[in-house]
Design an enzyme around this catalytic site. Structure first.
Site, PDB file in Angstrom:
ATOM      1  N   LYS A   1       0.825  -1.219   0.000  1.00 14.07           N
ATOM      2  CA  LYS A   1       0.000   0.000   0.000  1.00 14.07           C
ATOM      3  C   LYS A   1       0.852   1.260   0.000  1.00 14.07           C
ATOM      4  O   LYS A   1       0.636   2.163  -0.786  1.00 14.07           O
ATOM      5  CB  LYS A   1      -0.891   0.072   1.244  1.00 14.07           C
ATOM      6  CG  LYS A   1      -1.950  -0.979   1.351  1.00 14.07           C
ATOM      7  CD  LYS A   1      -2.894  -0.692   2.526  1.00 14.07           C
ATOM      8  CE  LYS A   1      -2.201  -0.735   3.883  1.00 14.07           C
ATOM      9  NZ  LYS A   1      -1.745  -2.061   4.296  1.00 14.07           N
TER      10      LYS A   1
ATOM     11  N   ARG B   1      -9.011   1.686   9.223  1.00 11.38           N
ATOM     12  CA  ARG B   1      -8.476   0.358   9.525  1.00 11.38           C
ATOM     13  C   ARG B   1      -9.434  -0.421  10.419  1.00 11.38           C
ATOM     14  O   ARG B   1      -9.144  -1.570  10.757  1.00 11.38           O
ATOM     15  CB  ARG B   1      -7.172   0.549  10.273  1.00 11.38           C
ATOM     16  CG  ARG B   1      -5.998  -0.239   9.765  1.00 11.38           C
ATOM     17  CD  ARG B   1      -4.906  -0.025  10.791  1.00 11.38           C
ATOM     18  NE  ARG B   1      -3.644  -0.592  10.461  1.00 11.38           N
ATOM     19  CZ  ARG B   1      -2.735  -0.020   9.683  1.00 11.38           C
ATOM     20  NH1 ARG B   1      -2.984   1.112   9.083  1.00 11.38           N
ATOM     21  NH2 ARG B   1      -1.572  -0.610   9.509  1.00 11.38           N
TER      22      ARG B   1
ATOM     23  N   ARG C   1      11.709  -5.345   4.273  1.00 13.45           N
ATOM     24  CA  ARG C   1      11.483  -3.910   4.009  1.00 13.45           C
ATOM     25  C   ARG C   1      12.543  -3.026   4.673  1.00 13.45           C
ATOM     26  O   ARG C   1      12.916  -3.219   5.811  1.00 13.45           O
ATOM     27  CB  ARG C   1      10.105  -3.509   4.533  1.00 13.45           C
ATOM     28  CG  ARG C   1       9.885  -2.011   4.499  1.00 13.45           C
ATOM     29  CD  ARG C   1       8.448  -1.647   4.494  1.00 13.45           C
ATOM     30  NE  ARG C   1       7.753  -2.026   5.705  1.00 13.45           N
ATOM     31  CZ  ARG C   1       6.433  -1.908   5.839  1.00 13.45           C
ATOM     32  NH1 ARG C   1       5.702  -1.478   4.835  1.00 13.45           N
ATOM     33  NH2 ARG C   1       5.862  -2.255   6.971  1.00 13.45           N
TER      34      ARG C   1
ATOM     35  N   ARG D   1      11.974  -0.708  10.039  1.00 12.48           N
ATOM     36  CA  ARG D   1      10.974  -0.228  10.989  1.00 12.48           C
ATOM     37  C   ARG D   1      10.962  -1.087  12.236  1.00 12.48           C
ATOM     38  O   ARG D   1      11.123  -2.298  12.177  1.00 12.48           O
ATOM     39  CB  ARG D   1       9.592  -0.282  10.319  1.00 12.48           C
ATOM     40  CG  ARG D   1       9.232   1.013   9.654  1.00 12.48           C
ATOM     41  CD  ARG D   1       7.984   0.921   8.850  1.00 12.48           C
ATOM     42  NE  ARG D   1       6.872   0.235   9.513  1.00 12.48           N
ATOM     43  CZ  ARG D   1       5.660   0.150   8.987  1.00 12.48           C
ATOM     44  NH1 ARG D   1       5.409   0.699   7.804  1.00 12.48           N
ATOM     45  NH2 ARG D   1       4.704  -0.484   9.615  1.00 12.48           N
TER      46      ARG D   1
ATOM     47  N   ARG E   1       0.331  -7.587  13.911  1.00 15.62           N
ATOM     48  CA  ARG E   1      -0.278  -6.733  12.879  1.00 15.62           C
ATOM     49  C   ARG E   1      -1.187  -7.542  11.962  1.00 15.62           C
ATOM     50  O   ARG E   1      -2.250  -7.075  11.557  1.00 15.62           O
ATOM     51  CB  ARG E   1       0.817  -6.038  12.064  1.00 15.62           C
ATOM     52  CG  ARG E   1       1.407  -4.848  12.820  1.00 15.62           C
ATOM     53  CD  ARG E   1       2.794  -4.515  12.362  1.00 15.62           C
ATOM     54  NE  ARG E   1       2.862  -4.088  10.986  1.00 15.62           N
ATOM     55  CZ  ARG E   1       3.965  -4.150  10.243  1.00 15.62           C
ATOM     56  NH1 ARG E   1       5.083  -4.616  10.758  1.00 15.62           N
ATOM     57  NH2 ARG E   1       3.955  -3.746   9.012  1.00 15.62           N
TER      58      ARG E   1
HETATM   59  P1  ADP Z   1       1.438  -1.553   7.963  1.00 11.98           P
HETATM   60  O1  ADP Z   1       0.187  -1.409   7.157  1.00 11.98           O
HETATM   61  O2  ADP Z   1       2.612  -1.883   7.122  1.00 11.98           O
HETATM   62  O3  ADP Z   1       1.294  -2.485   9.126  1.00 11.98           O
HETATM   63  P2  ADP Z   1       1.376   1.311   8.781  1.00 11.98           P
HETATM   64  O4  ADP Z   1       2.576   2.118   8.502  1.00 11.98           O
HETATM   65  O5  ADP Z   1       0.135   1.623   8.018  1.00 11.98           O
HETATM   66  O6  ADP Z   1       1.825  -0.197   8.632  1.00 11.98           O
HETATM   67  O7  ADP Z   1       1.007   1.414  10.342  1.00 11.98           O
HETATM   68  C1  ADP Z   1       1.953   1.135  11.365  1.00 11.98           C
HETATM   69  C2  ADP Z   1       1.278   1.139  12.746  1.00 11.98           C
HETATM   70  O8  ADP Z   1       0.695   2.441  12.994  1.00 11.98           O
HETATM   71  C3  ADP Z   1       0.120   0.174  12.927  1.00 11.98           C
HETATM   72  O9  ADP Z   1       0.560  -1.128  13.269  1.00 11.98           O
HETATM   73  C4  ADP Z   1      -0.658   0.858  14.056  1.00 11.98           C
HETATM   74  O10 ADP Z   1      -0.034   0.675  15.314  1.00 11.98           O
HETATM   75  C5  ADP Z   1      -0.556   2.311  13.715  1.00 11.98           C
HETATM   76  N1  ADP Z   1      -1.645   2.770  12.819  1.00 11.98           N
HETATM   77  C6  ADP Z   1      -1.499   3.284  11.557  1.00 11.98           C
HETATM   78  N2  ADP Z   1      -2.701   3.586  11.033  1.00 11.98           N
HETATM   79  C7  ADP Z   1      -3.631   3.242  11.972  1.00 11.98           C
HETATM   80  C8  ADP Z   1      -5.061   3.280  12.032  1.00 11.98           C
HETATM   81  N3  ADP Z   1      -5.787   3.746  11.006  1.00 11.98           N
HETATM   82  N4  ADP Z   1      -5.670   2.832  13.157  1.00 11.98           N
HETATM   83  C9  ADP Z   1      -4.980   2.367  14.199  1.00 11.98           C
HETATM   84  N5  ADP Z   1      -3.637   2.282  14.219  1.00 11.98           N
HETATM   85  C10 ADP Z   1      -2.965   2.714  13.124  1.00 11.98           C
END
Ligand code: ADP
Length: 220
Positions: free
Chosen positions: A15, A90, A129, A162, A173
């Protein structure tokens, strides 16, 4: 009318990588709640300090916090022509909030693209990554390595991994995705705004699929 594009898909679907490129191509902002949170963590703001433990473990940050961030970002003037949302919504609560927000601000329904990937490939994508610490460019040491180990092709920045790309956080996750995020597929299917895009293959091929989808759907 300006439209909001939502990229859905499990962690590791690509994404972030795709949203960066597609947003640039379309000339609209790429809004990643993950990037906004990581920036807050780096800058040690109140938000960053509160969210850090959850992010590092791979748990979701509370809906109220995330909805506030998204609303504030979407109200900025650069979003009048549209935006790509990556990592938001999410949860169903976040999707309900977004729906209300878009209605209130006269933007109508979002266009939702689900990036389909086989779950087996996700682990390799996440453990491999690496991200540029200065420009945010994303690499994968297995599939899309930099020309020089640990160094960004674009600006020579140092590549970092990360904190939540370790096996335990990745498992958490993926579980959060299954439990909280995958129900959004049905949520948006019922609203007739969900489309599937094949997320397998080379990053460039996936970008092409996304762009040709967006163009044939008269986006913008
Ligand atoms: P990925 O999709 O690769 O797991 P992201 O960079 O989108 O990673 O998100 C990393 C972390 O940030 C998530 O695991 C969560 O802890 C937090 N996070 C990001 N976006 C949201 C969201 N919309 N709701 C809740 N937590 C979020």
């Amino acid at each position: 009318m300006s439209q909001i594009l939502v990229f859905l898909g499990p962690p590791g679907a690509g994404k972030g990588t795709q949203a960066r490129v597609v947003a640039k191509e379309l000339g609209i902002p790429h809004i990643s709640t993950g990037d906004i949170l990581r920036e807050a963590v780096r800058e040690k703001t109140g938000l960053g300090l509160a969210a850090k433990a959850k992010i590092d473990k791979g748990e979701l940050v509370p809906d109220e916090v995330i909805c506030g961030i998204a609303e504030e970002r979407l109200s900025k003037p650069d979003c009048v022509g549209g935006a790509i949302l990556d990592g938001f919504p999410r949860t169903i609560a976040q999707a309900d909030f977004l729906e209300g927000l878009l209605q209130r601000t006269g933007r109508g329904k979002p266009l939702v693209l689900n990036i389909d990937v086989a779950t087996e490939s996700v682990l390799r994508r996440l453990t491999g990554r690496r991200t540029c610490s200065t420009c945010g460019e994303i690499y994968n040491i297995y599939m899309n390595p930099p020309r020089q180990d640990g160094i960004c092709n674009k600006d020579g920045g140092r590549l970092i991994q990360r904190a939540d790309d370790n096996e335990e956080a990745i498992r958490t996750r993926l579980k959060a995705y299954e439990e909280d995020t995958s129900p959004l597929i049905d949520f948006y299917k019922r609203r007739n705004v969900l489309h599937h895009v094949d997320g397998s293959g080379e990053p460039e091929a996936i970008t092409e699929r996304l762009l040709s989808f967006v163009k044939t759907h008269d986006y913008l």
